[in-house]
Design a protein around this motif. Structure first.
Motif, mmCIF file in Angstrom:
data_model
loop_
_atom_site.group_PDB
_atom_site.id
_atom_site.type_symbol
_atom_site.label_atom_id
_atom_site.label_comp_id
_atom_site.label_asym_id
_atom_site.label_seq_id
_atom_site.Cartn_x
_atom_site.Cartn_y
_atom_site.Cartn_z
ATOM 1 N N ARG A 58 41.138 -8.531 -3.120
ATOM 2 C CA ARG A 58 39.771 -8.227 -2.717
ATOM 3 C C ARG A 58 38.971 -7.741 -3.921
ATOM 4 O O ARG A 58 39.492 -7.016 -4.761
ATOM 5 C CB ARG A 58 39.760 -7.185 -1.607
ATOM 6 C CG ARG A 58 40.379 -7.657 -0.309
ATOM 7 C CD ARG A 58 40.335 -6.572 0.742
ATOM 8 N NE ARG A 58 41.119 -5.402 0.338
ATOM 9 C CZ ARG A 58 41.150 -4.258 1.016
ATOM 10 N NH1 ARG A 58 40.429 -4.129 2.122
ATOM 11 N NH2 ARG A 58 41.879 -3.248 0.584
ATOM 12 N N GLN A 59 37.699 -8.120 -3.955
ATOM 13 C CA GLN A 59 36.889 -7.777 -5.104
ATOM 14 C C GLN A 59 35.435 -7.604 -4.692
ATOM 15 O O GLN A 59 35.007 -8.103 -3.652
ATOM 16 C CB GLN A 59 37.002 -8.856 -6.188
ATOM 17 C CG GLN A 59 36.645 -10.250 -5.714
ATOM 18 C CD GLN A 59 36.939 -11.307 -6.767
ATOM 19 O OE1 GLN A 59 37.562 -11.043 -7.783
ATOM 20 N NE2 GLN A 59 36.463 -12.522 -6.528
ATOM 21 N N GLY A 60 34.707 -6.876 -5.503
ATOM 22 C CA GLY A 60 33.293 -6.638 -5.214
ATOM 23 C C GLY A 60 32.707 -5.647 -6.199
ATOM 24 O O GLY A 60 33.413 -5.034 -7.013
ATOM 25 N N TYR A 61 31.390 -5.492 -6.127
ATOM 26 C CA TYR A 61 30.681 -4.533 -6.971
ATOM 27 C C TYR A 61 30.730 -3.138 -6.342
ATOM 28 O O TYR A 61 30.648 -2.997 -5.114
ATOM 29 C CB TYR A 61 29.218 -4.945 -7.135
ATOM 30 C CG TYR A 61 29.016 -6.113 -8.073
ATOM 31 C CD1 TYR A 61 28.989 -5.922 -9.454
ATOM 32 C CD2 TYR A 61 28.849 -7.402 -7.580
ATOM 33 C CE1 TYR A 61 28.804 -6.985 -10.313
ATOM 34 C CE2 TYR A 61 28.660 -8.473 -8.436
ATOM 35 C CZ TYR A 61 28.640 -8.267 -9.799
ATOM 36 O OH TYR A 61 28.460 -9.317 -10.662
ATOM 37 N N VAL A 62 30.868 -2.117 -7.178
ATOM 38 C CA VAL A 62 30.868 -0.738 -6.688
ATOM 39 C C VAL A 62 29.453 -0.388 -6.253
ATOM 40 O O VAL A 62 28.533 -0.348 -7.063
ATOM 41 C CB VAL A 62 31.364 0.240 -7.782
ATOM 42 C CG1 VAL A 62 31.289 1.678 -7.283
ATOM 43 C CG2 VAL A 62 32.786 -0.110 -8.191
ATOM 44 N N LEU A 63 29.306 -0.145 -4.953
ATOM 45 C CA LEU A 63 27.993 0.159 -4.388
ATOM 46 C C LEU A 63 27.732 1.653 -4.352
ATOM 47 O O LEU A 63 26.619 2.110 -4.600
ATOM 48 C CB LEU A 63 27.891 -0.428 -2.977
ATOM 49 C CG LEU A 63 26.543 -0.303 -2.274
ATOM 50 C CD1 LEU A 63 25.492 -1.112 -3.012
ATOM 51 C CD2 LEU A 63 26.657 -0.778 -0.826
ATOM 52 N N GLU A 64 28.766 2.443 -4.047
ATOM 53 C CA GLU A 64 28.593 3.894 -3.896
ATOM 54 C C GLU A 64 29.912 4.591 -4.140
ATOM 55 O O GLU A 64 30.978 4.089 -3.757
ATOM 56 C CB GLU A 64 28.070 4.217 -2.493
ATOM 57 C CG GLU A 64 27.775 5.695 -2.275
ATOM 58 C CD GLU A 64 27.319 5.985 -0.860
ATOM 59 O OE1 GLU A 64 26.839 7.114 -0.608
ATOM 60 O OE2 GLU A 64 27.446 5.091 0.004
#
Length: 437
Positions: A284-290
Motif C-alpha cells: 500500500r502506498q500514498g502521500y502523507v496527508l496528516e
C-alpha cells in the motif's frame, strides 16, 4: 385590600425615588460616573495609540494570532478601565458622600455589558454561549447585588445522598458552569497557541508539530485537574486509586501508548513528513496527508485514506520515496526486431524521452541523470531494451509519465521504420519414412 396595599407600596417607592433625586449626593454620583467614563475612554484611546499591538485588527485576515489577541485586549481597555475605576469609586463615594448606590449600579451595568460583549464576540459554540448568557450573567448580577449567598444556601439544601456521595443542585450548577467555562477556555487557548506555534517559520515543521501536540496535551491535562477540583474530588485519593487502575489499564492500552510515543519519535527523527510518498511493506502506498499522535493518514491516488498506526513506522519497514530528494529514477521497457540498427535506435529513444517536459534532461544536467537507453537482453522474438530517466515526483496520479513515454517511443519507432517484434515460431515437418524434411 391587595390593590390598596400594592398602591401604597408603589407610592412609597416613588416617594423614595423622588427623595433620592432631590439629594445633592445623587447628582454628585452621576457626575462622578460621567467623569470616570470620559477618563476611561480617553485613556483607552491613548494607550492604543502608544501600543499599536492593541489596535483593532478586525477584518485583517493577514494578522498574526498575537496581533488578533492584542486587538481583542485593546477593545476591552475601555470597559476594563471603567470597571476598575468604578470599583474604587464605590468605596470612595461611600466614604465621602455617604452614598454609593448609583456608582454601584453603574459598576454592575458595566460588568454585564462587558461579559455580554465577550460572549458575543468570542464564544462560537452555541451551547456554551447559552450557558454563559443565561446562567453566568444572572449569577454575576446576583453576586453584585449581594443576593447570591442566600440562593446558594437554598441550592445546597436541595440535595440527595447515594451511599457516601452527595448530589446538590448547587454542585451540579457549579460543575455545569465552570466546566463549560474551562473547556471553552481550553479550546480557545489550544487553537490560539497552536496557530501561533505553526506560524513560527524559524522552526522546522516537525518541531512545530511536536510543540503544538504537547501544548494540547498540557492544556487539557490542566483543565482535567481543575475540573476535578471544581467537582470536589480529592486528588490525593484519586492518585492512589489511579495508580492501581493505571497498572491494569497499562496492559490494555499498550497499543495506544505505543502509537502515542511513536508519533512523537516520528516527528522528532524526521523520518516522515506531510507530503512524503510512502510505500508500506504490504504494497500500500500514498502521500502523507496528516500526522497525529495516534496514526498517520496516507492518501492514495484513487482518493482513499489509509490510517496507519504510528507504531508501523517505528517497528516496521517502509519506503519513503521523497524523504531526502524529490527526484526519482524510472524505467520503461520495450522490444525491437532483430536486424534493426540498435545504435541509431538508442539515440532516437534518448532524444524522444528527453523531449518530455517532465523528464529531467539538458546539457547542464549530470550525465548520470540524463535519459539513457540500453539493451536488456536478447529475447525469443527480438531485442529487449529499456530506457531510464529521472523526474520530479512520483510517476503516478498527476505525474503519470510512463504511459506518455510508451506512446512516444511507439510513435518514434514507427516513424523511423523500426518494427516491434511479434512472437515467432519456426516449424519443421520431418519425413517420417526416411527422417528427412
Amino acid at each position: 385590600m391587595d390593590s390598596q396595599l400594592y398602591q401604597q407600596k408603589l407610592t412609597g417607592t416613588l416617594e423614595q425615588f423622588s427623595e433620592l433625586l432631590a439629594q445633592p449626593e445623587t447628582y454628585a454620583q452621576l457626575l462622578l460616573v460621567s467623569v470616570i467614563y470620559a477618563l476611561a475612554y480617553f485613556a483607552a484611546n491613548r494607550i492604543r495609540k502608544l501600543f499599536p499591538l492593541l489596535s483593532d485588527s478586525e477584518g485583517n485576515t493577514a494578522a498574526t494570532p498575537l496581533k488578533k489577541l492584542g486587538g481583542h485586549l485593546g477593545s476591552l481597555l475601555f470597559p476594563l478601565l471603567s470597571i476598575t475605576a468604578l470599583t474604587f469609586a464605590v468605596e470612595g463615594s461611600g466614604q465621602l458622600l455617604g452614598r454609593s448606590w448609583l456608582v454601584h449600579i453603574a459598576l454592575v451595568v458595566a460588568l454585564l455589558l462587558m461579559v455580554h460583549s465577550l460572549i458575543r464576540d468570542h464564544v462560537r459554540n452555541d451551547f456554551i454561549a447559552f450557558v454563559f448568557r443565561w446562567i453566568g450573567m444572572p449569577l454575576l448580577f446576583l453576586h453584585q447585588v449581594d443576593l447570591l449567598a442566600p440562593i446558594v444556601a437554598v441550592l445546597e439544601s436541595m440535595k440527595i445522598t447515594v451511599g457516601n456521595i452527595e448530589f446538590s443542585a448547587y454542585g451540579i450548577a457549579r460543575v455545569a458552569l465552570f466546566g463549560s467555562l474551562l473547556f471553552w477556555f481550553g479550546r480557545v487557548s489550544n487553537s490560539t497557541g497552536q496557530e501561533m506555534i505553526r506560524r513560527q517559520e524559524k522552526l522546522d515543521f516537525r518541531t512545530r508539530e511536536v510543540a503544538a501536540k504537547l501544548l494540547e496535551v498540557a492544556i487539557f491535562a490542566v483543565i482535567g485537574v481543575l475540573l476535578l477540583q471544581v467537582m470536589g474530588i480529592n486528588l490525593t485519593a484519586l492518585a492512589v486509586f489511579g495508580g492501581a487502575v493505571g497498572v491494569g489499564l497499562g496492559f490494555g492500552l499498550q497499543a495506544i501508548a505505543s502509537n502515542f510515543i511513536s508519533g512523537i519519535i516520528i516527528l522528532l527523527d524526521r523520518s516522515v513528513s506531510v507530503g512524503d510518498f510512502i510505500e508500506l511493506e504490504d504494497g500500500r502506498q500514498g502521500y502523507v496527508l496528516e500526522l497525529t499522535l495516534r496514526s498517520t493518514a496516507l492518501e492514495t491516488f484513487d482518493g482513499k485514506i489509509i490510517m496507519v498506526p504510528n507504531e508501523k513506522f517505528v517497528s516496521g519497514t517502509f519506503t519513503n520515496w521523497t524523504h531526502k530528494n524529490k527526484k526519482q529514477r524510472y524505467r520503461v521497457d520495450f522490444s525491437v526486431a532483430y536486424g534493426s540498427d540498435i545504435r541509431q535506435l538508442v539515440e532516437i529513444i534518448k532524444q524522444t524521452v528527453a523531449s518530455h517536459e517532465q523528464v529531467i534532461s539538458g546539457d547542464t544536467i549530470p550525465i548520470e541523470e540524463r535519459p539513457d537507453c540500453e539493451i536488456d537482453s536478447f529475447g525469443d522474438s527480438g531485442v529487449n531494451m529499456f530506457v531510464e530517466f529521472w523526474m520530479e515526483g512520483i510517476d503516478d496520479g498527476r505525474n503519470r509519465v510512463g504511459g506518455d513515454l510508451l506512446l512516444m517511443i511507439y510513435e518514434a519507432m514507427r516513424d523511423n521504420g523500426f518494427e516491434i517484434p511479434f512472437p515467432q515460431r519456426e516449424v519443421r515437418i520431418l519425413n517420417e519414412q526416411n527422417g528427412k524434411v
